[in-house]
Design a protein around this motif. Structure first.
Motif, PDB file in Angstrom:
ATOM      1  N   PRO A 115     -26.928   1.032   8.380  1.00  0.00           N
ATOM      2  CA  PRO A 115     -26.837   1.282   6.824  1.00  0.00           C
ATOM      3  C   PRO A 115     -25.613   1.873   6.693  1.00  0.00           C
ATOM      4  N   LEU A 116     -25.080   2.785   7.522  1.00  0.00           N
ATOM      5  CA  LEU A 116     -24.017   3.578   7.066  1.00  0.00           C
ATOM      6  C   LEU A 116     -22.724   2.859   7.022  1.00  0.00           C
ATOM      7  N   ALA A 117     -22.695   1.497   7.451  1.00  0.00           N
ATOM      8  CA  ALA A 117     -21.510   0.740   7.366  1.00  0.00           C
ATOM      9  C   ALA A 117     -21.673  -0.326   6.042  1.00  0.00           C
ATOM     10  N   GLU A 118     -22.798  -0.074   5.469  1.00  0.00           N
ATOM     11  CA  GLU A 118     -23.203  -1.132   4.302  1.00  0.00           C
ATOM     12  C   GLU A 118     -21.928  -0.982   3.341  1.00  0.00           C
ATOM     13  N   GLY A 119     -21.485  -2.302   3.065  1.00  0.00           N
ATOM     14  CA  GLY A 119     -20.592  -2.573   2.044  1.00  0.00           C
ATOM     15  C   GLY A 119     -18.932  -2.261   2.416  1.00  0.00           C
ATOM     16  N   LEU A 120     -18.809  -1.918   3.747  1.00  0.00           N
ATOM     17  CA  LEU A 120     -17.531  -1.713   4.434  1.00  0.00           C
ATOM     18  C   LEU A 120     -16.901  -2.950   4.680  1.00  0.00           C
ATOM     19  N   PHE A 121     -17.672  -4.115   4.977  1.00  0.00           N
ATOM     20  CA  PHE A 121     -16.908  -5.316   5.443  1.00  0.00           C
ATOM     21  C   PHE A 121     -17.641  -6.345   4.778  1.00  0.00           C
ATOM     22  N   HIS A 122     -16.983  -7.652   4.722  1.00  0.00           N
ATOM     23  CA  HIS A 122     -17.705  -8.922   4.277  1.00  0.00           C
ATOM     24  C   HIS A 122     -17.640  -9.974   5.012  1.00  0.00           C
ATOM     25  N   LYS A 123     -17.263  -9.925   6.262  1.00  0.00           N
ATOM     26  CA  LYS A 123     -17.180 -11.205   7.174  1.00  0.00           C
ATOM     27  C   LYS A 123     -17.099 -10.511   8.663  1.00  0.00           C
ATOM     28  N   VAL A 124     -17.873 -11.375   9.636  1.00  0.00           N
ATOM     29  CA  VAL A 124     -17.871 -10.731  10.798  1.00  0.00           C
ATOM     30  C   VAL A 124     -17.459 -11.910  11.817  1.00  0.00           C
ATOM     31  N   ILE A 125     -16.738 -11.383  12.519  1.00  0.00           N
ATOM     32  CA  ILE A 125     -16.397 -12.312  14.138  1.00  0.00           C
ATOM     33  C   ILE A 125     -16.873 -11.520  15.308  1.00  0.00           C
ATOM     34  N   ALA A 126     -17.742 -12.123  15.976  1.00  0.00           N
ATOM     35  CA  ALA A 126     -18.325 -11.448  17.189  1.00  0.00           C
ATOM     36  C   ALA A 126     -17.948 -12.411  18.537  1.00  0.00           C
ATOM     37  N   GLN A 127     -16.910 -12.092  19.478  1.00  0.00           N
ATOM     38  CA  GLN A 127     -16.723 -12.952  20.650  1.00  0.00           C
ATOM     39  C   GLN A 127     -17.373 -12.434  21.875  1.00  0.00           C
TER      40      GLN A 127
END
Length: 555
Positions: free
Chosen positions: A235-247
């Motif tokens: 929850p502390l990261a909510e709104g800080l990014f908009h897409k995710v790339i996980a390798q």
């Protein structure tokens, strides 16, 4: 005289520019080296062709002294212009043996390491932003590694930010006294809090570099991919990014703060054991110990750097967060490498003496799931099946599961398998090993100076073409949420018949990545979870018998 005149002219141009335009505009005006105004003060980077590059920008105060094992605090402001032309130190970490495949020691390491680096097109305006979180088991590595140079991705139109975060016990240690002094009653996860602080810095400052604060993609590999998965559930990261790339991410169970779980002691218990091994009687004594000594002793004592389920930064187990739909609802691109476990052969047990012995061990461990297991991992090539079992237990199932769950949440999710092999890797039986996709993603194919010293170096026209296509996919996903490459196959979302891209000789579109794998592991893990048991690497011929009734399960 000539040098003095050039210097004077450049200074006069910069002053004239600054009188009428913001420093970010001056940085893109072509007037000398770029100077940017950020919240803490002015910084001067370097112009590299069509890029502006800034290094060693502090996003938080040095976590030393009383700030060791504290949440990151705001970075200091400064007067004048700060030089941002050289990398800062990596965070304190243990040394790897010189023979390790992943041996690539930092030039410098320090507790004063909470900095980030930026590569940006000189003319960037509302460009998509990628924040790179490096891998290394949450205990080694750093943003200054040559492999992570962001130039090639930035030349394709993104602003690339690479970040350092605290590693090993300095970044991930929980302890009863640390919890007691915390206003939230928790400890551990300091490295994760560093990553969140870096994302807050990006939100507040990246527009000055031409980045779009409303289009931020977090991207990581291995422990960096695990970190992106942590961030999706925090929850502390909510709104800080908009897409995710996980390798190559993983979603095994993590220790809980004060209670044992899934056969593991509590994180606070683990921390107390580490303090005892160091010889520190209390927190004050522990803070007085040299950072490198803490790291080295904890490593020898078997400390595993990992997140703590603390109810705050990580409210619940990752697998539960995705089951309950608590993860960030963002587009996702995730994948793994076909040969992940070729770098982890030390984790494999000896190959059984016969196919019959292999099958008997599987039937003991998997019971009524044994036939399904043997369809995916047959006895016809036991070593390859064992490598694939370990790969999927750590990475394959985890990746497909989060892609599936993100799809179920209504978000576009895209899956890949990296399966490319080149001569130098084939000679060492390291085809598509763990992290082998990185030179392709960062455009470092053939660049010996950027490749870790013990890696087989990818080079050749096929490798260059594949790298170009992968960079196109990654950058377009960051820009639009849909991965595309003009010369590559159409990458359909997983929702369309379990679709994915296979990066072999070239990108090929396919469906059902490893038939039967996801479903079999999903049921295996479900039973382990219900029994309160870990589901990580006690798999294959190492698996203990499954049981439905927790009371009948072995400890």
């Amino acid at each position: 005289m000539l040098d003095m005149k050039v210097t004077t002219d450049v200074l006069r141009i910069m002053l004239a520019c600054a009188a009428f335009l913001p420093f970010s505009a001056c940085a893109r005006s072509g007037a000398g080296e770029p100077i940017i105004q950020i919240e803490q003060g002015r910084i001067q980077g370097e112009r590299e062709g069509a890029l502006n590059v800034f290094k060693n920008i502090p996003f938080a105060a040095p976590p030393v002294g009383d700030l060791r094992w504290q949440a990151p605090q705001p970075a200091a402001v400064w007067e004048g212009i700060r030089d941002a032309s050289s990398f800062g130190p990596s965070c304190v970490q243990p040394a790897l043996p010189a023979t390790s495949l992943y041996y690539d020691p930092p030039i410098e390491a320090s507790e004063d390491c909470l900095s980030l680096n930026i590569w940006a097109p000189a003319d960037a305006k509302n460009a998509p932003v990628i924040v790179w979180i490096h891998g290394g088991s949450l205990r080694i590595g750093g943003a200054a590694e040559p492999l992570y140079d962001g130039s090639e991705l930035a030349r394709r139109g993104v602003v690339l930010v690479s970040v350092n975060y605290r590693l090993g016990p300095l970044g991930w240690l929980a302890h009863p006294e640390l919890s007691a002094e915390s206003p939230n009653g928790v400890s551990g996860n300091y490295g994760l809090l560093d990553q969140i602080a870096a994302l807050e810095w990006v939100r507040d400052n990246i527009a000055e570099f031409g980045g779009d604060t409303e289009n931020v993609t977090i991207m990581g590999e291995s422990a960096g991919a695990l970190s992106t998965t942590y961030l999706m559930t925090s929850p502390l990261a909510e709104g800080l990014f908009h897409k995710v790339i996980a390798q190559s991410t993983g979603i095994r169970a993590k220790p809980e703060l004060s209670q044992p779980a899934y056969g593991m002691p509590s994180a606070e218990t683990i921390g107390a054991m580490v303090a005892a091994a160091i010889g520190a009687e209390d927190l004050e004594a522990l803070r007085a110990v040299d950072a490198q000594k803490i790291t080295d002793v904890a490593t020898k004592a078997g400390f595993v750097s990992q997140g703590t389920i603390d109810g705050l930064a990580l409210p619940t187990q990752l697998i539960e967060a995705f089951d309950e739909g608590r993860q960030a609802k963002t587009p996702l691109l995730a994948g793994f490498n076909s040969g992940e476990a070729r770098a982890y052969r030390a984790l494999l047990p000896p190959v059984p003496e016969s196919a019959a012995a292999y099958e008997a061990a599987i039937r003991r461990g998997y019971g009524d799931l044994a036939d399904d297991f043997l369809k995916v991992y047959p006895s016809s090539d036991m070593e390859e099946s064992m490598l694939a079992t370990l790969r999927d237990a750590i990475f394959g199932w985890s990746v497909e599961r989060i892609v599936d769950k993100q799809t179920q949440s209504g978000q576009p999710a895209f899956m890949y398998i990296f399966d490319h092999c080149y001569p130098a890797a084939r000679e060492r039986d390291l085809c598509a090993f763990h992290a082998n996709e990185l030179p392709f993603v960062f455009g470092k194919v053939g660049d010996v100076s950027a490749i870790p010293p013990n890696w087989p170096v990818p080079k050749g026209d096929k490798e260059a073409a594949l790298s170009s296509a992968m960079m196109d996919y990654w950058v377009s996903f960051a820009a639009t949420g849909t991965p595309q490459s003009a010369g590559g196959a159409q990458w359909r979302p997983y929702s369309e018949d379990q679709s994915y891209i296979l990066f072999g000789e070239e990108p090929v579109a396919d469906h059902d990545p490893v038939p039967g794998m996801y479903e079999m592991h999903e049921e295996f893990v479900r039973r382990r979870r219900e029994a309160g048991q870990q589901w990580f690497i006690s798999v294959g011929i190492n698996a203990v018998p499954l049981c439905e009734d927790k009371a009948d399960c072995p400890d």
